[in-house]
Design a protein around this motif. Structure first.
Motif, PDB file in Angstrom:
ATOM      1  N   TYR A   1       0.830  -1.198   0.000  1.00  0.00           N
ATOM      2  CA  TYR A   1       0.000   0.000   0.000  1.00  0.00           C
ATOM      3  C   TYR A   1       0.868   1.253   0.000  1.00  0.00           C
ATOM      4  N   ALA A   2       1.902   1.256   0.839  1.00  0.00           N
ATOM      5  CA  ALA A   2       2.764   2.431   0.955  1.00  0.00           C
ATOM      6  C   ALA A   2       3.443   2.762  -0.366  1.00  0.00           C
ATOM      7  N   SER A   3       3.711   1.732  -1.172  1.00  0.00           N
ATOM      8  CA  SER A   3       4.386   1.982  -2.446  1.00  0.00           C
ATOM      9  C   SER A   3       3.504   2.794  -3.391  1.00  0.00           C
ATOM     10  N   LEU A   4       2.224   2.874  -3.087  1.00  0.00           N
ATOM     11  CA  LEU A   4       1.297   3.638  -3.936  1.00  0.00           C
ATOM     12  C   LEU A   4       0.983   5.016  -3.343  1.00  0.00           C
ATOM     13  N   THR A   5       1.639   5.361  -2.236  1.00  0.00           N
ATOM     14  CA  THR A   5       1.355   6.644  -1.602  1.00  0.00           C
ATOM     15  C   THR A   5       2.610   7.499  -1.520  1.00  0.00           C
ATOM     16  N   LYS A   6       2.390   8.766  -1.220  1.00  0.00           N
ATOM     17  CA  LYS A   6       3.526   9.659  -1.021  1.00  0.00           C
ATOM     18  C   LYS A   6       3.856   9.671   0.463  1.00  0.00           C
ATOM     19  N   LEU A   7       4.457   8.586   0.921  1.00  0.00           N
ATOM     20  CA  LEU A   7       4.756   8.444   2.341  1.00  0.00           C
ATOM     21  C   LEU A   7       6.186   8.905   2.585  1.00  0.00           C
ATOM     22  N   ASN A   8       6.345  10.017   3.331  1.00  0.00           N
ATOM     23  CA  ASN A   8       7.687  10.492   3.654  1.00  0.00           C
ATOM     24  C   ASN A   8       7.700  11.018   5.075  1.00  0.00           C
ATOM     25  N   GLN A   9       8.770  11.719   5.457  1.00  0.00           N
ATOM     26  CA  GLN A   9       8.871  12.126   6.863  1.00  0.00           C
ATOM     27  C   GLN A   9       7.773  13.088   7.286  1.00  0.00           C
TER      28      GLN A   9
ATOM     29  N   ILE B   1       4.427  10.614   7.633  1.00  0.00           N
ATOM     30  CA  ILE B   1       4.520   9.350   8.356  1.00  0.00           C
ATOM     31  C   ILE B   1       3.688   9.359   9.640  1.00  0.00           C
ATOM     32  N   ALA B   2       3.539  10.542  10.264  1.00  0.00           N
ATOM     33  CA  ALA B   2       2.800  10.603  11.523  1.00  0.00           C
ATOM     34  C   ALA B   2       1.350  10.160  11.333  1.00  0.00           C
ATOM     35  N   HIS B   3       0.762  10.485  10.185  1.00  0.00           N
ATOM     36  CA  HIS B   3      -0.601  10.022   9.894  1.00  0.00           C
ATOM     37  C   HIS B   3      -0.532   9.150   8.643  1.00  0.00           C
ATOM     38  N   TRP B   4       0.170   8.038   8.768  1.00  0.00           N
ATOM     39  CA  TRP B   4       0.526   7.263   7.577  1.00  0.00           C
ATOM     40  C   TRP B   4      -0.677   6.680   6.860  1.00  0.00           C
ATOM     41  N   THR B   5      -1.780   6.506   7.583  1.00  0.00           N
ATOM     42  CA  THR B   5      -2.945   5.923   6.903  1.00  0.00           C
ATOM     43  C   THR B   5      -3.577   6.913   5.933  1.00  0.00           C
ATOM     44  N   SER B   6      -3.323   8.231   6.155  1.00  0.00           N
ATOM     45  CA  SER B   6      -3.943   9.218   5.269  1.00  0.00           C
ATOM     46  C   SER B   6      -2.926   9.889   4.350  1.00  0.00           C
ATOM     47  N   ALA B   7      -1.798   9.212   4.097  1.00  0.00           N
ATOM     48  CA  ALA B   7      -0.814   9.753   3.160  1.00  0.00           C
ATOM     49  C   ALA B   7      -1.423   9.807   1.768  1.00  0.00           C
ATOM     50  N   PRO B   8      -1.103  10.885   1.017  1.00  0.00           N
ATOM     51  CA  PRO B   8      -1.748  11.040  -0.304  1.00  0.00           C
ATOM     52  C   PRO B   8      -1.443   9.881  -1.258  1.00  0.00           C
ATOM     53  N   PHE B   9      -2.477   9.447  -1.938  1.00  0.00           N
ATOM     54  CA  PHE B   9      -2.361   8.339  -2.879  1.00  0.00           C
ATOM     55  C   PHE B   9      -1.817   8.852  -4.206  1.00  0.00           C
ATOM     56  N   VAL B  10      -0.737   8.246  -4.718  1.00  0.00           N
ATOM     57  CA  VAL B  10      -0.142   8.765  -5.945  1.00  0.00           C
ATOM     58  C   VAL B  10      -0.089   7.727  -7.067  1.00  0.00           C
ATOM     59  N   GLY B  11      -0.725   6.595  -6.864  1.00  0.00           N
ATOM     60  CA  GLY B  11      -0.717   5.584  -7.929  1.00  0.00           C
ATOM     61  C   GLY B  11       0.671   5.017  -8.159  1.00  0.00           C
ATOM     62  N   LEU B  12       1.069   4.960  -9.424  1.00  0.00           N
ATOM     63  CA  LEU B  12       2.333   4.306  -9.762  1.00  0.00           C
ATOM     64  C   LEU B  12       3.503   5.288  -9.863  1.00  0.00           C
ATOM     65  N   GLU B  13       3.301   6.513  -9.326  1.00  0.00           N
ATOM     66  CA  GLU B  13       4.338   7.531  -9.467  1.00  0.00           C
ATOM     67  C   GLU B  13       5.681   7.081  -8.894  1.00  0.00           C
ATOM     68  N   ASN B  14       5.629   6.394  -7.729  1.00  0.00           N
ATOM     69  CA  ASN B  14       6.875   5.930  -7.113  1.00  0.00           C
ATOM     70  C   ASN B  14       7.625   4.971  -8.026  1.00  0.00           C
ATOM     71  N   TYR B  15       6.869   4.130  -8.725  1.00  0.00           N
ATOM     72  CA  TYR B  15       7.518   3.163  -9.616  1.00  0.00           C
ATOM     73  C   TYR B  15       8.207   3.893 -10.765  1.00  0.00           C
TER      74      TYR B  15
END
Lengths: 288, 326
Positions: free
Chosen positions: B59-67, B70-84
């Motif tokens: 799930y995290a690989s599909l979100t913009k999870l960074n420092q 991370i504090a509210h990691w469940t509501s990190a913005p969803f970015v699709g395949l951007e990380n890939y």
């Protein structure tokens, strides 16, 4: 065997001796260098001469406070020992069911054990940490830094291989004795405890050793999931080495003495059980 | 190994006292309902400690999870395949891009596997036939394998140390290289890592081959000997073909293990390593925990996993083959 050796046989014997000598040198030179440096005074390491002016046996005394060695070794023994023991016992239950019963999902379970082995451990580190924090907030008991947490983590990582190993041992043991025990009125647990357990002991020793090795050698999870009180020897050595990167002086003599000391217990354990380990791998590997 | 104390005499009495049909029924009933509860601890642990984090990571690989998120990691913005997509782009200030790391990791596991295979086979052949002191040689051959990886990494870091490490001193003494060869940074760091890994991992192939050799009947060699075949010929026409299954397994497992090796480069080079030695697990670690780009790190490790699945599928196929033949 005849008394006089043929020329051909003598040739092969010489070749074998040369081959063994070459491999032995390859193994021993780095080891000898560790011992040499561990006995070199810290001021002379890196001074250009290979041989120290005097033997610095004091490195073996001074190393203890430098890298917090005693605490690290004690924690490693506790953590790896319990993780190995628990992994072996838990895997025994699974291996028994997998080897003796046909049921739906059996094959899926065994394949997923292999798949789990291929998951890069770096990938699990952060999510595992987050999950542990969520659990500790929910039950309001501190978990990060506890022995309990790191032991459970290591034993779980050891489980897939432990299950496979014990499964292949189990498959080699005929089920007749268990049936006999069952007919005699033993419960399932008694059959496993009194019939399977003793027969499987060599396999369990091998499983324990491999699980123990896994826990002893890990740096990644220990560096995040242990605290200053529970850190393993791997972490204390790694922390000490990387202190050199940030400009600190690394006492190489003491570091080598400490590395040798922390590697020695595991070498001794492995070499004591090596007969079982080679035999175990033989039966496991040949069967596939 | 002493045999366990099973009350064999009571087995005999059970046969004589109970009617045969009842015994058979009882035996049948033993294998009817699997005691699933015995698997429960394994399954529960694997679910909590491996499967759940894995799912979170996907799930995290599909979100913009960074420092910042991370504090509210469940509501990190969803970015699709951007990380890939980011993973394939040129790397950040620290270290190599994911694509380059894939290349380093693949070359590392292929290079070490190619190097350790002949050493392992030769070592196993050397100690296969009995001779005086064989037990000690076999023990010695296991020593590098038994040494913890972190100790191995520290030792080779020192051996390759620039200027005063043993390797620089010896090479300079033989006039083969300059004292300032810098093995631990730059392009040579890859080979430093390969050498250190070969030293510690060849006994794995040795162990597997030695185990495989025990399964080859000596009759084969005797008949070859009678037919006048040389030992070299015997090796290529008997030993190697008979070893193929074990060797295949050893090579696949070794490739997998090397691909996942984090500890060796982590301790040998520290972070960040030179791009030439920036293996994928190390790159993921740096991306996740030093630049705090957890989403990107997760995407990179998923890509690692997919790469690792290629040899793993081979392995599973091989196991299936084994089941079909037995």
């Amino acid at each position: 065997m005849s008394y006089s050796m043929s020329a051909q046989q003598r040739f092969w014997n010489t070749l074998r001796a040369v081959g063994i000598a070459l491999i032995a040198l390859f193994i021993l030179i780095p080891l000898a260098y560790i011992v040499l440096i561990s006995l070199t005074p810290d001021t002379q390491v890196g001074g250009g001469s290979l041989w120290p002016s005097h033997w610095a046996f004091e490195n073996y005394a001074k190393m203890w406070p430098t890298v917090h060695l005693a605490q690290g070794i004690r924690n490693s023994v506790i953590i790896s020992g319990l993780a190995g023991l628990l992994a072996t016992l838990v895997a025994l239950g699974s291996a028994y069911v997998l080897a003796r019963f046909q049921f739906r999902g059996r094959k899926t379970f065994m394949l997923s054990l292999i798949t789990i082995q291929t998951i890069p451990s770096v990938m699990l580190l952060l999510p595992l940490f987050v999950i542990i924090v969520v659990i500790q907030d929910a039950i309001s008991i501190h978990l990060v830094g506890r022995y309990f947490t790191i032991i459970l983590t290591y034993m779980t990582f050891a489980l897939p291989f432990a299950c496979w190993l014990l499964y292949s041992y189990m498959s080699g043991i005929p089920a007749d004795l268990e049936e006999a025990g069952f007919v005699d009125g033993c419960t399932r647990l008694q059959v496993v405890r009194y019939v399977v357990f003793p027969l499987l002991l060599p396999g369990m020793v091998v499983t324990f050793v491999f699980s123990f090795l896994l826990a002893w050698g890990d740096v990644l999870f220990a560096s995040v999931l242990t605290s200053a009180e529970t850190h393993t020897v791997a972490v204390s050595l790694q922390a000490y080495v990387s202190s050199g990167e940030s400009g600190g002086d690394v006492y190489w003599g003491q570091l080598m003495a400490a590395s040798l000391t922390s590697g020695l217990p595991i070498m001794v354990i492995f070499l004591i059980f090596q007969k079982y380990i080679i035999g175990g791998l033989a039966s496991g590997a040949v069967k596939g | 190994m002493s045999s366990p104390q099973v009350p064999l005499d009571t087995v005999g009495t059970a046969y004589t006292t109970a009617p045969p049909g009842a015994v058979r029924r009882k035996r049948m009933s033993m294998w009817q309902r699997p005691p699933y509860w015995m698997m429960l601890p394994s399954v529960a642990l694997l679910l909590i400690i491996v499967v759940a984090p894995f799912a979170v990571s996907v799930y995290a690989s599909l979100t913009k999870l960074n420092q910042y998120t991370i504090a509210h990691w469940t509501s990190a913005p969803f970015v699709g395949l951007e990380n890939y997509a980011d993973a394939f782009r040129q790397g950040n200030a620290l270290g190599a891009s994911a694509l380059q790391s894939v290349w380093v990791s693949v070359s590392f596991s292929v290079a070490t596997t190619i190097l350790i295979t002949p050493i392992g086979i030769i070592a196993a052949l050397l100690v296969n036939k009995p001779f005086r002191g064989r037990r000690w040689v076999r023990t010695l051959f296991l020593v590098p394998y038994v040494m913890p990886v972190f100790v191995n990494a520290i030792v080779w870091r020192m051996l390759f140390m620039n200027g005063w490490g043993l390797i620089d001193q010896v090479l300079a003494g033989l006039h083969l290289a300059n004292k300032d060869t810098f093995w631990l940074i730059g392009p040579r760091s890859f080979w430093a890592m390969v050498v250190a890994d070969v030293w510690s991992s060849w006994p794995f192939v040795y162990l597997m081959v030695l185990a495989g050799l025990q399964g080859i009947s000596s009759d084969l060699y005797e008949s070859a000997n009678i037919d006048g075949a040389s030992p070299v010929r015997g090796f290529f026409s008997i030993t190697l073909p008979m070893l193929r299954p074990v060797l295949g397994l050893a090579l696949l497992l070794s490739t997998l293990n090397h691909f996942n090796n984090f500890t060796l480069p982590f301790i040998m080079f520290g972070t960040p390593p030179s791009p030439q030695a920036d293996v994928l697990p190390l790159n993921v670690y740096i991306t996740s925990f030093q630049t705090f780009n957890f989403g990107l790190g997760a995407a990179m490790s998923l890509m690692t996993l997919i790469l690792m699945m290629i040899p793993a599928v081979f392995y599973i196929r091989m196991l299936r083959l084994g089941e079909a033949t037995s």
